[in-house]
Design a protein around this motif. Structure first.
Motif, PDB file in Angstrom:
ATOM      1  N   ASP A  21       0.829  -1.202   0.000  1.00 21.89           N
ATOM      2  CA  ASP A  21       0.000   0.000   0.000  1.00 21.89           C
ATOM      3  C   ASP A  21       0.863   1.251   0.000  1.00 21.89           C
ATOM      4  O   ASP A  21       0.492   2.290  -0.553  1.00 21.89           O
ATOM      5  CB  ASP A  21      -0.968   0.004   1.188  1.00 21.89           C
ATOM      6  N   GLN A  22       2.047   1.179   0.607  1.00 18.64           N
ATOM      7  CA  GLN A  22       2.980   2.308   0.603  1.00 18.64           C
ATOM      8  C   GLN A  22       3.448   2.629  -0.817  1.00 18.64           C
ATOM      9  O   GLN A  22       3.710   3.785  -1.154  1.00 18.64           O
ATOM     10  CB  GLN A  22       4.182   1.994   1.484  1.00 18.64           C
ATOM     11  N   ILE A  23       3.536   1.595  -1.647  1.00 15.30           N
ATOM     12  CA  ILE A  23       3.994   1.786  -3.028  1.00 15.30           C
ATOM     13  C   ILE A  23       2.972   2.592  -3.819  1.00 15.30           C
ATOM     14  O   ILE A  23       3.323   3.561  -4.500  1.00 15.30           O
ATOM     15  CB  ILE A  23       4.269   0.414  -3.682  1.00 15.30           C
ATOM     16  N   PHE A  24       1.694   2.219  -3.728  1.00 20.89           N
ATOM     17  CA  PHE A  24       0.672   2.980  -4.445  1.00 20.89           C
ATOM     18  C   PHE A  24       0.569   4.402  -3.896  1.00 20.89           C
ATOM     19  O   PHE A  24       0.455   5.361  -4.668  1.00 20.89           O
ATOM     20  CB  PHE A  24      -0.687   2.291  -4.353  1.00 20.89           C
ATOM     21  N   GLU A  25       0.623   4.564  -2.596  1.00 21.43           N
ATOM     22  CA  GLU A  25       0.542   5.908  -2.017  1.00 21.43           C
ATOM     23  C   GLU A  25       1.721   6.759  -2.464  1.00 21.43           C
ATOM     24  O   GLU A  25       1.583   7.972  -2.669  1.00 21.43           O
ATOM     25  CB  GLU A  25       0.506   5.816  -0.492  1.00 21.43           C
ATOM     26  N   GLY A  26       2.880   6.139  -2.639  1.00 18.42           N
ATOM     27  CA  GLY A  26       4.043   6.876  -3.123  1.00 18.42           C
ATOM     28  C   GLY A  26       3.826   7.432  -4.513  1.00 18.42           C
ATOM     29  O   GLY A  26       4.214   8.564  -4.816  1.00 18.42           O
ATOM     30  N   ALA A  45       7.348   0.988 -11.404  1.00 14.54           N
ATOM     31  CA  ALA A  45       6.782   2.164 -12.069  1.00 14.54           C
ATOM     32  C   ALA A  45       5.729   2.830 -11.187  1.00 14.54           C
ATOM     33  O   ALA A  45       5.654   4.060 -11.103  1.00 14.54           O
ATOM     34  CB  ALA A  45       6.182   1.771 -13.414  1.00 14.54           C
ATOM     35  N   VAL A  46       4.895   2.026 -10.524  1.00 10.25           N
ATOM     36  CA  VAL A  46       3.880   2.562  -9.618  1.00 10.25           C
ATOM     37  C   VAL A  46       4.540   3.331  -8.479  1.00 10.25           C
ATOM     38  O   VAL A  46       4.106   4.430  -8.099  1.00 10.25           O
ATOM     39  CB  VAL A  46       2.994   1.433  -9.051  1.00 10.25           C
ATOM     40  N   ALA A  47       5.618   2.779  -7.933  1.00 11.86           N
ATOM     41  CA  ALA A  47       6.274   3.363  -6.758  1.00 11.86           C
ATOM     42  C   ALA A  47       6.745   4.790  -6.990  1.00 11.86           C
ATOM     43  O   ALA A  47       6.722   5.620  -6.082  1.00 11.86           O
ATOM     44  CB  ALA A  47       7.451   2.488  -6.339  1.00 11.86           C
TER      45      ALA A  47
END
Length: 692
Positions: free
Chosen positions: A56-61, A306-308
């Motif tokens: 979830d931290q990755i998407f929020e980033g 790429a999401v991060a």
């Protein structure tokens, strides 16, 4: 807003190519090397500051780069008959995806909470689809609502989907309409399946038929927009996972006919992403092209990276024949790839450039000049030759590439060098497994002699080699230590689902993952894969093949006396050495050559095995037999060499227990095997035009 680079660690201006990994003092043991760690960045784990530990931290980033930024792109379909796509990409924004992941995640949470789906050990959700924005949205939703994703794909065998659904107790599956039909047909064999969500657009009539069909077999069928509407009406905030929360069960082929379920936690995936952000090169509006299967861990890792950072992901149209057209419209900056694709780019470029006359002379001059420059300095660009020769090749994939990665299978040093100078950008080869989140080692940019190696360990991993005495590899070998490659780090998987035996055989009590690959570590600390511990090998497209299993199956074919199946990880298909049964060969030869040949007629049999029609007859029979046995396409033998020389103890190709000694058999037929591969893989007109 620019990309989110707060967790990206840039390459330094001067890389220490002569010292890429270093042994940890005091870690060497008898029969093992020391533990090697990245010499530039050291070793990281979940306690290292400023790293992701949950997905979830990755998407929020990525989301923090701006809700209005473009995120997931696709080519809209303009007509179905004939099938026609728009000549531009349309984009969902980060805000669009944020809303959709909340709707989908809330809907799934509500359905599980009410008991309409679920009931297994984990709240598993299946995905059976080609790459598309909905795939990524669904995966993000599950990451943020503590659901366990399970990828379904049929390349593991015709019964794999049925096995995986039952094994993981998957009660809800998202699928395209084509696969939804298959799921409904499977209903009696997958009693746990309760809900199918169709993720592509279908007509009103088709949706009604699917719903009625599902009702008749006890499976509820919904469309994607219906699920979104349900989630919007039952909206809840995302549910925070812990690092040890299970994120996915990713099934991979193993030593048996049944796929193994690799349990991936949030921590293992997030730490793999964190490690791959060291040296990630993307511009602020960077685009990754998605065409490699998202069901496999390699593509998922690339897209998570790429999401991060808040990058864009453009999905290909789904047809391999349109891949180049998609790339030329999308103009990607990051192109994750595999040897099968890069090999075809190389072959097409060489065929088009290496021709007689002035054009060929200019091409060869450009090629030689840039290769020499690469091998001396590591530089991949050239002010003249890029402009007048290689720009044409670069335009094939849109002309904006900054990073090409190669993974999933080995690629030759020659082709790697060509790809580097042809695309004039960073081209990196890495090594990893599903069990290590596709992460372990990666080559460095600008390294003049990196091709042929997979580089040093990345920051999240340490590696070591262990003696393989049965194959003659030891950690005391000169000039470089050799042995089975073992991996340890926060990215390594926890266990195989419901499979304690294979888990114990794969991970030891100290957390070392035994890869089954034999490697050597060179003088500067780079890893080179040189062999397999067991006779399970990976073809160029990334599929694992159990060679002895195939030999055992074909050994019952009545016209054969012996068979030796060979696979090369730089090739996409299998070949075989066939020793025919003399009686069967004599009968076949007499009919096909139009003259009487007896089993004792050595000269007549020698003539027969050299005849192309006799060869084709045997190959055709083997193909039909293999299909009858249910072998998958990549397990089929594509070319054969007929021989009257049997494998025996006398010529050192058989053990006393009558098992073929593979290294000796390969050496005996080295030239014949090379000749079979020189002929190339037999392909249809359609596949020969495709890069995939």
């Amino acid at each position: 807003m620019p990309l989110n680079r707060e967790k990206v660690v840039d390459w330094p201006d001067n890389l220490p190519f002569d010292r890429q990994s270093i042994p940890v003092p005091g870690t060497k043991r008898p029969g093992q090397t020391a533990h090697y760690r990245n010499a530039l960045w050291g070793f990281i784990d979940e306690n290292t500051p400023n790293h992701f530990v949950t997905l979830d931290q990755i998407f929020e980033g990525g989301l923090k780069t701006g809700r209005e930024r473009e995120f997931l792109g696709y080519r809209p379909i303009l007509s179905m008959n004939p099938l026609k796509f728009a000549d531009q990409y349309e984009w969902l924004t980060w805000g669009d995806v944020d809303n959709k992941r909340r709707y989908v995640g809330s809907a799934l949470h509500s359905l599980f909470s009410k008991g309409e789906v679920g009931g297994g050990e984990h709240e598993t959700v299946g995905i059976w689809s080609a790459n598309r924005p909905e795939w990524q949205i669904l995966d993000i939703a599950m990451q943020n609502y503590k659901k366990v994703s399970v990828s379904l794909y049929d390349t593991l065998g015709k019964d794999a989907v049925e096995y995986i659904i039952n094994h993981a107790h998957t009660t809800v599956v998202f699928a395209t309409s084509e696969h939804a039909s298959t799921l409904l047909k499977l209903a009696p064999k997958v009693p746990c399946l309760k809900l199918v969500i169709i993720i592509d657009s279908v007509s009103v009539q088709s949706a009604k038929l699917f719903a009625e069909w599902g009702q008749s077999v006890g499976i509820r069928v919904l469309e994607w927009h219906e699920l979104e509407a349900y989630g919007k009406a039952n909206l809840i905030e995302p549910i925070k996972p812990t690092p040890d929360t299970i994120a996915s069960i990713c099934y991979t082929s193993g030593t048996t006919d049944k796929p193994k379920g690799v349990i991936l936690t949030h921590k293992s995936l997030a730490m793999a992403v964190s490690s791959n952000l060291y040296g990630l090169t993307l511009p602020d509006d960077g685009i990754l092209m998605s065409y490699l299967p998202l069901a496999h861990i390699y593509e998922r890792l690339c897209e998570l990276c790429a999401v991060a950072v808040g990058g864009r992901i453009g999905y290909f149209s789904g047809d391999p024949l349109r891949l180049l057209e998609d790339a030329q419209i999308l103009k990607p900056n990051l192109f994750p790839s595999v040897p099968r694709v890069l090999n075809r780019i190389y072959q097409a470029a060489m065929a088009g450039g290496n021709v007689p006359g002035l054009k060929g002379k200019i091409f060869r001059k450009a090629l030689d000049t840039k290769l020499e420059r690469l091998h001396v300095t590591g530089e991949v660009t050239h002010p003249l030759w890029d402009r007048i020769v290689f720009r044409k090749i670069q335009r094939v994939l849109g002309g904006q590439l900054q990073l090409v990665t190669s993974g999933s299978a080995p690629i030759s040093a020659e082709i790697m060098d060509f790809i580097k100078i042809a695309f004039a950008c960073e081209v990196s080869e890495g090594y990893g497994m599903t069990e290590s989140m596709a992460t372990c080692t990666r080559s460095w940019p600008g390294d003049p002699s990196a091709s042929g190696t997979v580089g040093p360990p990345v920051p999240v991993n340490e590696v070591k080699l262990v003696d393989v005495p049965s194959l003659g590899y030891t950690t005391e070998d000169k000039p470089n230590p050799r042995g089975e490659l073992c991996i340890r780090g926060a990215n390594v998987f926890v266990e195989y689902y419901k499979d304690a035996k294979n888990t114990k055989e794969t991970i030891d009590e100290e957390g070392w993952l035994r890869t089954g690959d034999v490697a050597e570590i060179d003088s500067v600390g780079r890893v080179k894969i040189i062999d397999r511990v067991k006779n399970i090998m990976k073809l160029a497209q990334g599929e694992y093949v159990a060679l002895e299993k195939i030999e055992n199956l074909f050994s019952a074919y009545p016209s054969l006396a012996q068979i030796y199946v060979y696979g090369d990880s730089l090739q996409s298909y299998l070949v075989a050495i066939i020793v025919p049964d003399p009686i069967a060969l004599a009968s076949i030869a007499s009919e096909m050559l139009g003259k009487h040949i007896t089993p004792e007629d050595q000269a007549g049999l020698e003539e027969a095995i050299k005849d192309a029609h006799v060869n084709a007859h045997f190959l055709s029979g083997l193909t039909a037999y293999g299909q009858k046995l249910g072998l998958r396409g990549f397990e089929m033998i594509k070319r054969i060499h007929l021989s009257l020389v049997p494998f025996s103890i006398e010529n050192d190709t058989l053990t006393p227990t009558m098992k073929i000694k593979r290294r000796e058999a390969t050496k005996l037929y080295e030239s014949e095997i090379a000749a079979l591969y020189a002929l190339g893989e037999p392909t249809s007109n359609r596949t020969s035009k495709s890069l995939l």
